[in-house]
Scaffold this active site. Sequence first.
Site, PDB file in Angstrom:
ATOM      1  N   THR A   1      11.655  -1.832  -3.761  1.00 54.37           N
ATOM      2  CA  THR A   1      11.798  -1.496  -4.957  1.00 54.37           C
ATOM      3  C   THR A   1      13.240  -1.387  -5.236  1.00 54.37           C
ATOM      4  O   THR A   1      13.984  -1.205  -4.418  1.00 54.37           O
ATOM      5  CB  THR A   1      11.212  -0.034  -5.167  1.00 54.37           C
ATOM      6  OG1 THR A   1      11.452   0.464  -6.611  1.00 54.37           O
ATOM      7  CG2 THR A   1      11.564   1.012  -4.098  1.00 54.37           C
TER       8      THR A   1
ATOM      9  N   ASN B   1      10.541  -3.748 -12.894  1.00 56.47           N
ATOM     10  CA  ASN B   1       9.324  -3.184 -13.559  1.00 56.47           C
ATOM     11  C   ASN B   1       8.261  -4.231 -13.667  1.00 56.47           C
ATOM     12  O   ASN B   1       8.605  -5.372 -14.574  1.00 56.47           O
ATOM     13  CB  ASN B   1       9.859  -2.622 -14.929  1.00 56.47           C
ATOM     14  CG  ASN B   1      10.798  -1.457 -14.610  1.00 56.47           C
ATOM     15  OD1 ASN B   1      10.288  -0.544 -14.437  1.00 56.47           O
ATOM     16  ND2 ASN B   1      12.207  -1.748 -14.834  1.00 56.47           N
TER      17      ASN B   1
ATOM     18  N   ALA C   1       0.839  -1.304  -0.020  1.00 59.27           N
ATOM     19  CA  ALA C   1      -0.114   0.043  -0.111  1.00 59.27           C
ATOM     20  C   ALA C   1       0.789   1.309   0.257  1.00 59.27           C
ATOM     21  O   ALA C   1       0.662   2.252   0.622  1.00 59.27           O
ATOM     22  CB  ALA C   1      -1.058   0.156   1.233  1.00 59.27           C
TER      23      ALA C   1
ATOM     24  N   SER D   1       3.693   5.378  -5.066  1.00 54.58           N
ATOM     25  CA  SER D   1       4.953   4.825  -5.702  1.00 54.58           C
ATOM     26  C   SER D   1       5.593   5.796  -6.777  1.00 54.58           C
ATOM     27  O   SER D   1       6.105   5.302  -7.746  1.00 54.58           O
ATOM     28  CB  SER D   1       4.601   3.463  -6.017  1.00 54.58           C
ATOM     29  OG  SER D   1       3.695   3.233  -6.871  1.00 54.58           O
TER      30      SER D   1
ATOM     31  N   TYR E   1      10.608   8.863  -2.967  1.00 53.83           N
ATOM     32  CA  TYR E   1       9.887   7.449  -2.847  1.00 53.83           C
ATOM     33  C   TYR E   1      10.926   6.536  -2.510  1.00 53.83           C
ATOM     34  O   TYR E   1      10.981   5.532  -1.536  1.00 53.83           O
ATOM     35  CB  TYR E   1       9.574   7.293  -4.569  1.00 53.83           C
ATOM     36  CG  TYR E   1       9.187   5.684  -4.559  1.00 53.83           C
ATOM     37  CD1 TYR E   1       7.996   5.332  -3.798  1.00 53.83           C
ATOM     38  CD2 TYR E   1       9.879   5.060  -5.745  1.00 53.83           C
ATOM     39  CE1 TYR E   1       7.915   3.797  -4.011  1.00 53.83           C
ATOM     40  CE2 TYR E   1       9.602   3.832  -6.095  1.00 53.83           C
ATOM     41  CZ  TYR E   1       8.462   2.993  -5.162  1.00 53.83           C
ATOM     42  OH  TYR E   1       8.210   1.781  -5.234  1.00 53.83           O
TER      43      TYR E   1
ATOM     44  N   PHE F   1      12.848   8.358 -24.709  1.00 58.40           N
ATOM     45  CA  PHE F   1      13.893   9.462 -24.407  1.00 58.40           C
ATOM     46  C   PHE F   1      15.471   8.965 -24.424  1.00 58.40           C
ATOM     47  O   PHE F   1      15.731   8.230 -23.481  1.00 58.40           O
ATOM     48  CB  PHE F   1      13.498   9.816 -23.063  1.00 58.40           C
ATOM     49  CG  PHE F   1      11.999  10.455 -22.780  1.00 58.40           C
ATOM     50  CD1 PHE F   1      11.979  11.905 -23.068  1.00 58.40           C
ATOM     51  CD2 PHE F   1      11.045   9.626 -22.367  1.00 58.40           C
ATOM     52  CE1 PHE F   1      10.652  12.480 -23.128  1.00 58.40           C
ATOM     53  CE2 PHE F   1       9.759  10.278 -22.298  1.00 58.40           C
ATOM     54  CZ  PHE F   1       9.518  11.638 -22.574  1.00 58.40           C
TER      55      PHE F   1
END
Length: 323
Positions: free
Chosen positions: A115, A168, A72, A75, A139, A206
């Site tokens: 992460t 990812n 929760a 992010s 983050y 990019f």
Amino acid sequence: MILVVGGAGYIGSHTVKELIKSREVIVLDNLSTGYHSLVDSKATFIKGDLGDDLILKRIFSEYPIKAVMHFAANSLVGESVEDPYKYYQNNVSATMTLLKNMLDHNIKNFIFSSTAATYGIPNVSLIDESQPTLPINPYGRSKLMVEHILEDFAKAYGLNYIVLRYFNAAGAHESAEIGESHDPETHLIPIILQHLLGKRDKISVFGTDYDTKDGTCIRDYIHVTDLANAHILALNALLAGNRRAEIYNLGNGQGYSVKEVIDVCEKVTGIKASIEYSDRRAGDPAKLVASALKASEELGWKAERKLEDIIASAWRWHKSQTK
């Protein structure tokens, strides 16, 4: 019974869908970014915040919770830079409230969704758990703070935990009943597929001059169901007493370039993309790929699904949402 906090979100809902096959599940979610419709109907759903002391007390008093999975967090990297208070309040402070209530009720098994952002910008081609953690945004720092808290709580209070640092997440459930839905959408694969469905005019790439095989950034994509299975293996290890305080990277071990991802999306859908090439974005490293060797050796986990499988499942989901 397992409490899944954030179980109405993207990764949480896919984990619930796998977890419910073998265990009773309670989902707590405030629906700020999740959707009730994604929660498997066999799970008990409670709308509420992970930092709500009263709701947590009620859940832990009324249900025989054996472990907690925590998905929760807020992010979005850019948002965390613009509004760091929100990220430290939810990702750190509210998590502290959750952990305190767990310990007050003698619940000591915790799985934390972390992460790759905790690593910042590593100078290695394959990132393992021994790399220094130098996050470059609020983050990543908020996630790393919780990791430090877990380490301290394990030593002081006997908390058992597994931290899963993944890269990812992508794809959708094989049933196409649930998938990836963010607002705003910031992830590459759904952005490409939205374009191919006519919902975006073009795709922006990019940087084409990176030191990679085709000049575009390489990133590590993992099917969301593979991630869900990693959480279940981690849960089983905790409940069996085989692991007490561990951190694992989850990744595919090779990575895919932006051009490769676009090419496979075109192949799967049969639609040609309109691409706009732009300059590099500040802070984008050329390659971020995880070593998941530790997770393989200790949990028996590996990423089973390849890029084409990931994109095909995502395409089925996105098409189902246009009907």
